[in-house]
Design a protein around this motif. Sequence first.
Motif, PDB file in Angstrom:
ATOM      1  N   PRO A  80       0.839  -1.210   0.000  1.00 29.83           N
ATOM      2  CA  PRO A  80       0.000   0.000   0.000  1.00 29.83           C
ATOM      3  C   PRO A  80       0.867   1.250   0.000  1.00 29.83           C
ATOM      4  CG  PRO A  80       0.062  -0.999   2.177  1.00 29.83           C
ATOM      5  CD  PRO A  80       0.757  -1.960   1.270  1.00 29.83           C
ATOM      6  N   ASP A  81       0.254   2.376  -0.259  1.00 33.21           N
ATOM      7  CA  ASP A  81       0.949   3.656  -0.200  1.00 33.21           C
ATOM      8  C   ASP A  81       1.215   3.983   1.266  1.00 33.21           C
ATOM      9  OD1 ASP A  81       1.893   6.216  -0.285  1.00 33.21           O
ATOM     10  OD2 ASP A  81       0.260   7.035  -1.497  1.00 33.21           O
ATOM     11  N   LEU A  82       2.461   3.854   1.688  1.00 31.86           N
ATOM     12  CA  LEU A  82       2.797   4.021   3.093  1.00 31.86           C
ATOM     13  C   LEU A  82       2.840   5.487   3.525  1.00 31.86           C
ATOM     14  CD1 LEU A  82       5.581   1.291   3.469  1.00 31.86           C
ATOM     15  CD2 LEU A  82       3.128   1.096   3.900  1.00 31.86           C
ATOM     16  N   ASP A  83       2.601   6.404   2.613  1.00 34.62           N
ATOM     17  CA  ASP A  83       2.493   7.824   2.977  1.00 34.62           C
ATOM     18  C   ASP A  83       1.040   8.242   3.177  1.00 34.62           C
ATOM     19  OD1 ASP A  83       5.260   8.422   2.887  1.00 34.62           O
ATOM     20  OD2 ASP A  83       5.159   8.381   0.697  1.00 34.62           O
ATOM     21  N   ASP A  84       0.141   7.377   2.804  1.00 31.30           N
ATOM     22  CA  ASP A  84      -1.287   7.703   2.847  1.00 31.30           C
ATOM     23  C   ASP A  84      -1.911   7.107   4.101  1.00 31.30           C
ATOM     24  OD1 ASP A  84      -3.814   8.540   2.250  1.00 31.30           O
ATOM     25  OD2 ASP A  84      -4.231   6.883   0.869  1.00 31.30           O
ATOM     26  N   GLY A  85      -1.669   7.739   5.227  1.00 31.49           N
ATOM     27  CA  GLY A  85      -2.206   7.231   6.482  1.00 31.49           C
ATOM     28  C   GLY A  85      -2.200   8.314   7.540  1.00 31.49           C
ATOM     29  N   LYS A  86      -2.746   7.982   8.698  1.00 28.58           N
ATOM     30  CA  LYS A  86      -2.791   8.914   9.820  1.00 28.58           C
ATOM     31  C   LYS A  86      -1.588   8.663  10.714  1.00 28.58           C
ATOM     32  CE  LYS A  86      -7.845   9.319   9.875  1.00 28.58           C
ATOM     33  NZ  LYS A  86      -9.079   9.163  10.698  1.00 28.58           N
ATOM     34  N   GLU A  87      -0.912   9.742  11.063  1.00 30.75           N
ATOM     35  CA  GLU A  87       0.308   9.642  11.844  1.00 30.75           C
ATOM     36  C   GLU A  87       0.095  10.214  13.244  1.00 30.75           C
ATOM     37  OE1 GLU A  87       4.757  11.551  11.646  1.00 30.75           O
ATOM     38  OE2 GLU A  87       3.966  10.670   9.785  1.00 30.75           O
ATOM     39  N   ARG A  88       0.721   9.570  14.232  1.00 32.46           N
ATOM     40  CA  ARG A  88       0.646  10.050  15.606  1.00 32.46           C
ATOM     41  C   ARG A  88       1.836   9.515  16.385  1.00 32.46           C
ATOM     42  NH1 ARG A  88      -0.665   5.851  18.878  1.00 32.46           N
ATOM     43  NH2 ARG A  88      -1.867   4.089  17.998  1.00 32.46           N
ATOM     44  N   GLU A  89       2.026  10.026  17.585  1.00 30.16           N
ATOM     45  CA  GLU A  89       3.040   9.500  18.479  1.00 30.16           C
ATOM     46  C   GLU A  89       2.520   8.209  19.110  1.00 30.16           C
ATOM     47  OE1 GLU A  89       5.449  11.014  22.437  1.00 30.16           O
ATOM     48  OE2 GLU A  89       4.866  12.502  20.908  1.00 30.16           O
ATOM     49  N   THR A  90       3.446   7.292  19.440  1.00 36.59           N
ATOM     50  CA  THR A  90       3.066   6.039  20.075  1.00 36.59           C
ATOM     51  C   THR A  90       3.993   5.737  21.243  1.00 36.59           C
ATOM     52  OG1 THR A  90       2.805   3.645  19.775  1.00 36.59           O
ATOM     53  CG2 THR A  90       4.434   4.725  18.390  1.00 36.59           C
ATOM     54  N   VAL A  91       3.435   5.162  22.297  1.00 35.03           N
ATOM     55  CA  VAL A  91       4.252   4.784  23.448  1.00 35.03           C
ATOM     56  C   VAL A  91       4.879   3.415  23.258  1.00 35.03           C
ATOM     57  CG1 VAL A  91       2.908   6.206  25.038  1.00 35.03           C
ATOM     58  CG2 VAL A  91       2.238   3.826  24.638  1.00 35.03           C
ATOM     59  N   THR A  92       4.432   2.687  22.218  1.00 31.13           N
ATOM     60  CA  THR A  92       4.940   1.343  21.945  1.00 31.13           C
ATOM     61  C   THR A  92       5.818   1.386  20.704  1.00 31.13           C
ATOM     62  OG1 THR A  92       2.909   0.394  22.871  1.00 31.13           O
ATOM     63  CG2 THR A  92       4.298  -1.053  21.539  1.00 31.13           C
ATOM     64  N   GLY A  93       7.113   1.192  20.900  1.00 31.24           N
ATOM     65  CA  GLY A  93       8.045   1.288  19.792  1.00 31.24           C
ATOM     66  C   GLY A  93       8.264  -0.036  19.081  1.00 31.24           C
ATOM     67  N   ALA A  94       9.029   0.016  18.001  1.00 32.07           N
ATOM     68  CA  ALA A  94       9.256  -1.163  17.178  1.00 32.07           C
ATOM     69  C   ALA A  94      10.091  -2.221  17.869  1.00 32.07           C
ATOM     70  CB  ALA A  94       9.925  -0.754  15.860  1.00 32.07           C
ATOM     71  N   GLU A  95      10.700  -1.896  19.027  1.00 34.27           N
ATOM     72  CA  GLU A  95      11.506  -2.902  19.721  1.00 34.27           C
ATOM     73  C   GLU A  95      10.653  -4.077  20.206  1.00 34.27           C
ATOM     74  OE1 GLU A  95      10.406   0.150  22.935  1.00 34.27           O
ATOM     75  OE2 GLU A  95      11.134   0.193  20.866  1.00 34.27           O
ATOM     76  N   VAL A  96       9.335  -3.878  20.324  1.00 34.60           N
ATOM     77  CA  VAL A  96       8.476  -5.007  20.726  1.00 34.60           C
ATOM     78  C   VAL A  96       8.480  -6.106  19.676  1.00 34.60           C
ATOM     79  CG1 VAL A  96       6.987  -3.512  22.101  1.00 34.60           C
ATOM     80  CG2 VAL A  96       6.347  -4.034  19.738  1.00 34.60           C
ATOM     81  N   LEU A  97       8.887  -5.782  18.445  1.00 30.86           N
ATOM     82  CA  LEU A  97       8.930  -6.767  17.373  1.00 30.86           C
ATOM     83  C   LEU A  97      10.226  -7.566  17.374  1.00 30.86           C
ATOM     84  CD1 LEU A  97       7.522  -4.504  14.513  1.00 30.86           C
ATOM     85  CD2 LEU A  97       6.259  -6.168  15.878  1.00 30.86           C
ATOM     86  N   ASP A  98      11.186  -7.161  18.193  1.00 26.54           N
ATOM     87  CA  ASP A  98      12.492  -7.816  18.189  1.00 26.54           C
ATOM     88  C   ASP A  98      12.677  -8.789  19.342  1.00 26.54           C
ATOM     89  OD1 ASP A  98      13.306  -6.386  15.929  1.00 26.54           O
ATOM     90  OD2 ASP A  98      13.910  -4.674  17.161  1.00 26.54           O
ATOM     91  N   ASN A  99      11.789  -8.750  20.329  1.00 28.37           N
ATOM     92  CA  ASN A  99      11.861  -9.655  21.469  1.00 28.37           C
ATOM     93  C   ASN A  99      10.908 -10.815  21.254  1.00 28.37           C
ATOM     94  OD1 ASN A  99      10.382 -10.369  24.253  1.00 28.37           O
ATOM     95  ND2 ASN A  99      12.531  -9.903  24.675  1.00 28.37           N
ATOM     96  N   TRP A 100      11.368 -12.043  21.525  1.00 24.29           N
ATOM     97  CA  TRP A 100      10.580 -13.248  21.226  1.00 24.29           C
ATOM     98  C   TRP A 100       9.216 -13.227  21.929  1.00 24.29           C
ATOM     99  CZ3 TRP A 100      11.674 -17.186  17.842  1.00 24.29           C
ATOM    100  CH2 TRP A 100      10.894 -18.339  17.920  1.00 24.29           C
ATOM    101  N   SER A 101       9.213 -12.919  23.225  1.00 25.37           N
ATOM    102  CA  SER A 101       7.970 -12.967  23.999  1.00 25.37           C
ATOM    103  C   SER A 101       7.021 -11.852  23.604  1.00 25.37           C
ATOM    104  CB  SER A 101       8.277 -12.897  25.500  1.00 25.37           C
ATOM    105  OG  SER A 101       8.995 -14.033  25.926  1.00 25.37           O
ATOM    106  N   SER A 102       7.520 -10.620  23.519  1.00 26.50           N
ATOM    107  CA  SER A 102       6.622  -9.516  23.170  1.00 26.50           C
ATOM    108  C   SER A 102       6.123  -9.651  21.734  1.00 26.50           C
ATOM    109  CB  SER A 102       7.319  -8.168  23.374  1.00 26.50           C
ATOM    110  OG  SER A 102       8.473  -8.048  22.563  1.00 26.50           O
ATOM    111  N   ARG A 103       6.938 -10.228  20.857  1.00 30.65           N
ATOM    112  CA  ARG A 103       6.483 -10.446  19.479  1.00 30.65           C
ATOM    113  C   ARG A 103       5.345 -11.465  19.440  1.00 30.65           C
ATOM    114  NH1 ARG A 103      11.133 -11.317  17.210  1.00 30.65           N
ATOM    115  NH2 ARG A 103      11.050 -13.537  16.714  1.00 30.65           N
ATOM    116  N   PHE A 104       5.415 -12.486  20.309  1.00 29.80           N
ATOM    117  CA  PHE A 104       4.314 -13.444  20.391  1.00 29.80           C
ATOM    118  C   PHE A 104       3.035 -12.736  20.820  1.00 29.80           C
ATOM    119  CE2 PHE A 104       1.717 -16.834  22.113  1.00 29.80           C
ATOM    120  CZ  PHE A 104       1.982 -17.911  21.278  1.00 29.80           C
ATOM    121  N   VAL A 105       3.151 -11.819  21.768  1.00 25.22           N
ATOM    122  CA  VAL A 105       1.993 -11.044  22.225  1.00 25.22           C
ATOM    123  C   VAL A 105       1.444 -10.186  21.089  1.00 25.22           C
ATOM    124  CG1 VAL A 105       1.243  -9.241  23.826  1.00 25.22           C
ATOM    125  CG2 VAL A 105       2.765 -11.056  24.621  1.00 25.22           C
TER     126      VAL A 105
END
Length: 372
Positions: A261-286
């Motif tokens: 998809p067009d990755l520029d065509d979306g709503k942007e905001r700040e998030t308290v959950t960063g991409a590091e949750v995708l790098d840890n085995w347990s949090s990625r399972f969640v």
Amino acid sequence: MTDQAQLHRQLLDRLTASGSLRTESWKQAAEAAPRHDFLRHGYFRRAVGTEFTAWEPVREGDAGWLEGCYADESLVTQIAGTIVPEDICGRIMREPTSSSTLPSLVLRMLEDLEVEDGHRVLEIGTGTGYSTAVLCARLGAGNVTSIEYDPRVASRARAALGHLETYPTLVTGDGLLGHRAGAPYDRVIATCGVRAVPQAWIEQTRPGGLILATICGWLGSSELARLTVHEDGTAVGPLLSGGVNFMLARPHMPPPLGLLPDLDDGKERETVTGAEVLDNWSSRFVVQLAAPGAQRLTMQRDGRTEDVLVDIGTGSWAAVFEDGGRWRVRQGGPEPLWDAVEEQFGRWCAAGAPMLEDFTVTVTPEGQTISW
């Protein structure tokens, strides 16, 4: 003692010392199943000195072939759905589709299956036939049924088992459907990953019987679950610790991403959950529980790294990136993916980030849920 016998003995001694092989009955069964007999057609090893992941064949008689057979490693036996070692001279850069699982995991799972003498077992995924042979040595071939999806893989396993004069019931077909003709079973064990435990396995397991299966997701985190089947047709049980990882059953593989998809065509905001949750085995399972249809890719855009989740089925997507020391997310499509991730991850953290072995899998005719 021959080189093969010595290597076999050394492997079993290491697995006993590490705790993968815990009981005398399984140790005797493993002694009766020489792994090299199931790898005579060769295997692939990762090629060194290449920028991208490449594989090169190791055939019987090649330097290191026998030692590799008795290493506690998973050995790739098929690539791209059809290619086997004898088909290749040189190197190939395609995805593995079948392998001989590392012996420590095979034997650990068989121990975790908690079989008793006389139990009848359904194995999903014959593969090379090695784990099937160990099961037969422990329970008797008449108590073992094994299903393999790939006809060519099944044929080679049948030949290898026949060479050892071991003759379980071997079925070529879709293991997700089980094998109703041989039901009910006392135990079901899957040597492939599934996104959800099929209802057919529950229906074909006697009440009180166990199902041992690896629950996987498209973000690459997976865990072994041991479910007890109940009279009402449900199955419930815990995840077992250890970070088990299997190739997904082919019908459970993710679809091609295709045109993004067009990755520029979306709503942007700040998030308290960063991409590091995708790098840890347990949090990625969640995270997988919150976005079960999402796949991940990492992209360099506008001079920064963006971790992107894309759900082909719904058309939803989310791109997470760091900007000025803060995490931001841009998302689009009918379902805000990262909102669901934030909510699920937040609940898990609020509960004290329980270990995955504190999770419970529940499967009913209506579907599968995983909770803590």
